[in-house]
Write a protein that holds these residues in place. Structure first.
Motif, PDB file in Angstrom:
ATOM      1  N   CYS A 121       0.852  -1.193   0.000  1.00  0.00           N
ATOM      2  CA  CYS A 121       0.000   0.000   0.000  1.00  0.00           C
ATOM      3  C   CYS A 121       0.882   1.235   0.000  1.00  0.00           C
ATOM      4  O   CYS A 121       1.883   1.284   0.723  1.00  0.00           O
ATOM      5  N   ASP A 122       0.513   2.213  -0.800  1.00  0.00           N
ATOM      6  CA  ASP A 122       1.215   3.491  -0.785  1.00  0.00           C
ATOM      7  C   ASP A 122       0.248   4.592  -1.208  1.00  0.00           C
ATOM      8  O   ASP A 122      -0.764   4.337  -1.848  1.00  0.00           O
ATOM      9  N   LEU A 123       0.633   5.801  -0.841  1.00  0.00           N
ATOM     10  CA  LEU A 123      -0.145   6.983  -1.202  1.00  0.00           C
ATOM     11  C   LEU A 123       0.027   7.328  -2.681  1.00  0.00           C
ATOM     12  O   LEU A 123      -0.858   7.899  -3.302  1.00  0.00           O
ATOM     13  N   GLN A 124       1.196   7.004  -3.212  1.00  0.00           N
ATOM     14  CA  GLN A 124       1.560   7.439  -4.566  1.00  0.00           C
ATOM     15  C   GLN A 124       1.535   6.269  -5.549  1.00  0.00           C
ATOM     16  O   GLN A 124       2.431   5.424  -5.523  1.00  0.00           O
ATOM     17  N   PRO A 125       0.538   6.249  -6.455  1.00  0.00           N
ATOM     18  CA  PRO A 125       0.487   5.145  -7.417  1.00  0.00           C
ATOM     19  C   PRO A 125       1.732   5.065  -8.292  1.00  0.00           C
ATOM     20  O   PRO A 125       2.160   3.989  -8.701  1.00  0.00           O
ATOM     21  N   GLY A 126       2.343   6.227  -8.557  1.00  0.00           N
ATOM     22  CA  GLY A 126       3.528   6.262  -9.426  1.00  0.00           C
ATOM     23  C   GLY A 126       4.670   5.416  -8.881  1.00  0.00           C
ATOM     24  O   GLY A 126       5.422   4.813  -9.644  1.00  0.00           O
ATOM     25  N   PHE A 127       4.820   5.362  -7.555  1.00  0.00           N
ATOM     26  CA  PHE A 127       5.900   4.558  -6.976  1.00  0.00           C
ATOM     27  C   PHE A 127       5.676   3.065  -7.234  1.00  0.00           C
ATOM     28  O   PHE A 127       6.614   2.313  -7.481  1.00  0.00           O
ATOM     29  N   ILE A 128       4.419   2.673  -7.161  1.00  0.00           N
ATOM     30  CA  ILE A 128       4.114   1.250  -7.370  1.00  0.00           C
ATOM     31  C   ILE A 128       4.429   0.867  -8.822  1.00  0.00           C
ATOM     32  O   ILE A 128       5.055  -0.166  -9.085  1.00  0.00           O
ATOM     33  N   ASP A 129       4.053   1.750  -9.746  1.00  0.00           N
ATOM     34  CA  ASP A 129       4.374   1.491 -11.162  1.00  0.00           C
ATOM     35  C   ASP A 129       5.884   1.390 -11.336  1.00  0.00           C
ATOM     36  O   ASP A 129       6.384   0.536 -12.064  1.00  0.00           O
ATOM     37  N   MET A 130       6.602   2.263 -10.644  1.00  0.00           N
ATOM     38  CA  MET A 130       8.058   2.214 -10.803  1.00  0.00           C
ATOM     39  C   MET A 130       8.679   1.000 -10.145  1.00  0.00           C
ATOM     40  O   MET A 130       9.734   0.534 -10.567  1.00  0.00           O
ATOM     41  N   GLY A 131       8.002   0.484  -9.133  1.00  0.00           N
ATOM     42  CA  GLY A 131       8.474  -0.765  -8.517  1.00  0.00           C
ATOM     43  C   GLY A 131       8.466  -1.898  -9.541  1.00  0.00           C
ATOM     44  O   GLY A 131       9.405  -2.702  -9.616  1.00  0.00           O
ATOM     45  N   TYR A 132       7.399  -1.927 -10.357  1.00  0.00           N
ATOM     46  CA  TYR A 132       7.358  -2.958 -11.418  1.00  0.00           C
ATOM     47  C   TYR A 132       8.516  -2.774 -12.395  1.00  0.00           C
ATOM     48  O   TYR A 132       9.118  -3.732 -12.863  1.00  0.00           O
ATOM     49  N   LYS A 133       8.804  -1.492 -12.704  1.00  0.00           N
ATOM     50  CA  LYS A 133       9.910  -1.234 -13.649  1.00  0.00           C
ATOM     51  C   LYS A 133      11.251  -1.575 -13.018  1.00  0.00           C
ATOM     52  O   LYS A 133      12.128  -2.134 -13.665  1.00  0.00           O
ATOM     53  N   LEU A 134      11.396  -1.228 -11.734  1.00  0.00           N
ATOM     54  CA  LEU A 134      12.669  -1.492 -11.052  1.00  0.00           C
ATOM     55  C   LEU A 134      12.948  -2.988 -11.007  1.00  0.00           C
ATOM     56  O   LEU A 134      14.052  -3.432 -11.292  1.00  0.00           O
ATOM     57  N   PHE A 135      11.897  -3.752 -10.644  1.00  0.00           N
ATOM     58  CA  PHE A 135      12.109  -5.193 -10.446  1.00  0.00           C
ATOM     59  C   PHE A 135      11.720  -6.040 -11.657  1.00  0.00           C
ATOM     60  O   PHE A 135      11.859  -7.264 -11.621  1.00  0.00           O
ATOM     61  N   LYS A 136      11.212  -5.400 -12.711  1.00  0.00           N
ATOM     62  CA  LYS A 136      10.882  -6.075 -13.968  1.00  0.00           C
ATOM     63  C   LYS A 136       9.989  -7.302 -13.748  1.00  0.00           C
ATOM     64  O   LYS A 136      10.302  -8.413 -14.189  1.00  0.00           O
ATOM     65  N   ASP A 137       8.868  -7.090 -13.038  1.00  0.00           N
ATOM     66  CA  ASP A 137       8.026  -8.246 -12.717  1.00  0.00           C
ATOM     67  C   ASP A 137       6.527  -7.984 -12.895  1.00  0.00           C
ATOM     68  O   ASP A 137       5.707  -8.701 -12.324  1.00  0.00           O
ATOM     69  N   GLN A 138       6.182  -6.950 -13.673  1.00  0.00           N
ATOM     70  CA  GLN A 138       4.760  -6.617 -13.821  1.00  0.00           C
ATOM     71  C   GLN A 138       3.932  -7.804 -14.320  1.00  0.00           C
ATOM     72  O   GLN A 138       2.792  -7.980 -13.938  1.00  0.00           O
ATOM     73  N   ASP A 139       4.546  -8.633 -15.182  1.00  0.00           N
ATOM     74  CA  ASP A 139       3.796  -9.733 -15.787  1.00  0.00           C
ATOM     75  C   ASP A 139       3.768 -10.981 -14.898  1.00  0.00           C
ATOM     76  O   ASP A 139       3.137 -11.974 -15.238  1.00  0.00           O
ATOM     77  N   ARG A 140       4.419 -10.946 -13.715  1.00  0.00           N
ATOM     78  CA  ARG A 140       4.451 -12.183 -12.928  1.00  0.00           C
ATOM     79  C   ARG A 140       4.171 -11.994 -11.444  1.00  0.00           C
ATOM     80  O   ARG A 140       3.795 -12.936 -10.759  1.00  0.00           O
ATOM     81  N   LEU A 141       4.317 -10.773 -10.914  1.00  0.00           N
ATOM     82  CA  LEU A 141       4.121 -10.596  -9.464  1.00  0.00           C
ATOM     83  C   LEU A 141       2.631 -10.625  -9.132  1.00  0.00           C
ATOM     84  O   LEU A 141       1.856  -9.837  -9.664  1.00  0.00           O
ATOM     85  N   GLN A 142       2.243 -11.545  -8.255  1.00  0.00           N
ATOM     86  CA  GLN A 142       0.816 -11.737  -7.949  1.00  0.00           C
ATOM     87  C   GLN A 142       0.340 -10.931  -6.733  1.00  0.00           C
ATOM     88  O   GLN A 142      -0.790 -11.082  -6.301  1.00  0.00           O
ATOM     89  N   SER A 143       1.192 -10.096  -6.165  1.00  0.00           N
ATOM     90  CA  SER A 143       0.782  -9.316  -4.990  1.00  0.00           C
ATOM     91  C   SER A 143      -0.210  -8.236  -5.395  1.00  0.00           C
ATOM     92  O   SER A 143      -0.151  -7.711  -6.500  1.00  0.00           O
ATOM     93  N   LYS A 144      -1.103  -7.883  -4.433  1.00  0.00           N
ATOM     94  CA  LYS A 144      -2.086  -6.852  -4.720  1.00  0.00           C
ATOM     95  C   LYS A 144      -1.611  -5.529  -4.124  1.00  0.00           C
ATOM     96  O   LYS A 144      -1.154  -5.493  -2.974  1.00  0.00           O
ATOM     97  N   PHE A 145      -1.717  -4.459  -4.913  1.00  0.00           N
ATOM     98  CA  PHE A 145      -1.303  -3.141  -4.422  1.00  0.00           C
ATOM     99  C   PHE A 145      -2.527  -2.248  -4.240  1.00  0.00           C
ATOM    100  O   PHE A 145      -3.419  -2.227  -5.091  1.00  0.00           O
ATOM    101  N   LEU A 146      -2.537  -1.518  -3.143  1.00  0.00           N
ATOM    102  CA  LEU A 146      -3.621  -0.580  -2.845  1.00  0.00           C
ATOM    103  C   LEU A 146      -3.042   0.827  -2.791  1.00  0.00           C
ATOM    104  O   LEU A 146      -1.914   1.009  -2.324  1.00  0.00           O
TER     105      LEU A 146
END
Ligand SMILES: C[S@@+](CC[C@H](N)C(=O)[O-])C[C@H]1O[C@@H](n2cnc3c(N)ncnc32)[C@H](O)[C@@H]1O
Length: 274
Positions: A121-146
């Motif tokens: 969970c975070d206040l800033q959606p942009g950070f979560i998007d960048m987490g996917y870019k940082l870790f290169k796992d958007q297509d496989r990480l099954q965690s839910k983000f709020l």
């Protein structure tokens, strides 16, 4: 932020202009980026600097400017890490509160925890998007983000009252003075299952002498072990619960020490519901 505002914002001392490849990212995070994300070793530095610069445009937090979003989450909590991975494998649930880029989540998943039992969970959606870019796992990480503000009692997060066995809160409570920390801590405590063994853990800026400090980045209460125990005694009394607090101060030997005073420490904490 416009281009010229961005350039101006980078003049602050907490935007690291000349990062050193031997320090950025820390070894444990480098390992994660190489193994979990599959980034070649000679591309890791370039990758994290590019991501830091993009993140700075969203919010110029000191933790972004100084690459603190790459700090490992469990380096001082190895037995809690093992316990949490095991309990997540048994179906328990963890919230990474104020996950930012979500390195805590990736550290747990890389260690064998089922991603679907982990929420960020975070206040800033942009950070979560960048987490996917940082870790290169958007297509496989099954965690839910709020996306939620911890102080919003009508958020998607607030609906998850008493849902979690663990809340990891890294560099989060220190965003406020003592009263703000107490309010945020009580909101986090309300997300924990009201049973023995539920746990809030993490790290934040602390100090040898606990005190509230106001600087260019805002007001921060810097705890020591005793002041953190006192805070959670008050929270427990107000919530009708008992929390035990284990905490330790760690000296800052890393690149961040130059931004802080002599008595600044990192405080690591494990708060268990009894
Ligand atoms: C210093 S970063 C912490 C990053 C990460 N947890 C770590 O340990 O490295 C603080 C994070 O808190 C988030 N944040 C700030 N205020 C918040 C609030 N009221 N509710 C939820 N998240 C908040 C910010 O967006 C930012 O990602």
């Amino acid at each position: 932020m416009s281009k010229s505002e961005g350039a101006e914002a980078k003049k602050v001392k907490w935007f690291e202009q000349n990062p050193n490849e031997s320090e950025v990212p820390p070894a444990a995070t480098r390992h994660l980026l190489e193994t979990y994300s599959g980034i070649p070793s000679d591309k890791v530095f370039e990758h994290v600097v590019k991501l830091r610069d993009e993140a700075w445009e969203i919010f110029p937090y000191p933790c972004i400017g100084q690459f603190r979003f790459l700090e490992p989450s469990f380096i001082q909590l190895p037995s809690e890490y093992d316990e949490i991975v095991q309990r997540l494998r048994e179906g328990q649930k963890l919230l990474d509160m104020a996950c930012c880029f979500g390195q805590t989540i990736r550290e747990l998943v890389a260690g064998g925890a089922p991603a679907e039992n982990i929420f960020g969970c975070d206040l800033q959606p942009g950070f979560i998007d960048m987490g996917y870019k940082l870790f290169k796992d958007q297509d496989r990480l099954q965690s839910k983000f709020l996306i939620a503000d911890i102080f919003d009692s009508n958020s998607e997060l607030a609906k998850l009252k008493e849902a979690f066995n663990f809340v990891y809160a890294g560099s989060f409570f220190h965003l406020w003075g003592r009263e703000g920390q107490k309010k945020a801590s009580k909101a986090v405590a309300s997300l924990l299952k009201p049973e023995k063994g539920s746990m809030i853990l993490g790290r934040q800026i602390g100090a040898v002498e606990a005190a509230e400090q106001t600087s260019a980045t805002g007001t921060m209460y810097r705890h020591n072990v005793e002041s953190l125990k006192q805070l959670w005694k008050e929270i427990g009394d107000e919530l009708g619960a008992t929390f035990s607090v284990e905490a330790k101060l760690q000296e800052l030997h890393d690149i961040h020490s130059k931004f802080h005073s002599e008595d600044t420490r990192r405080i690591w904490f494990v708060i268990r519901r009894e």
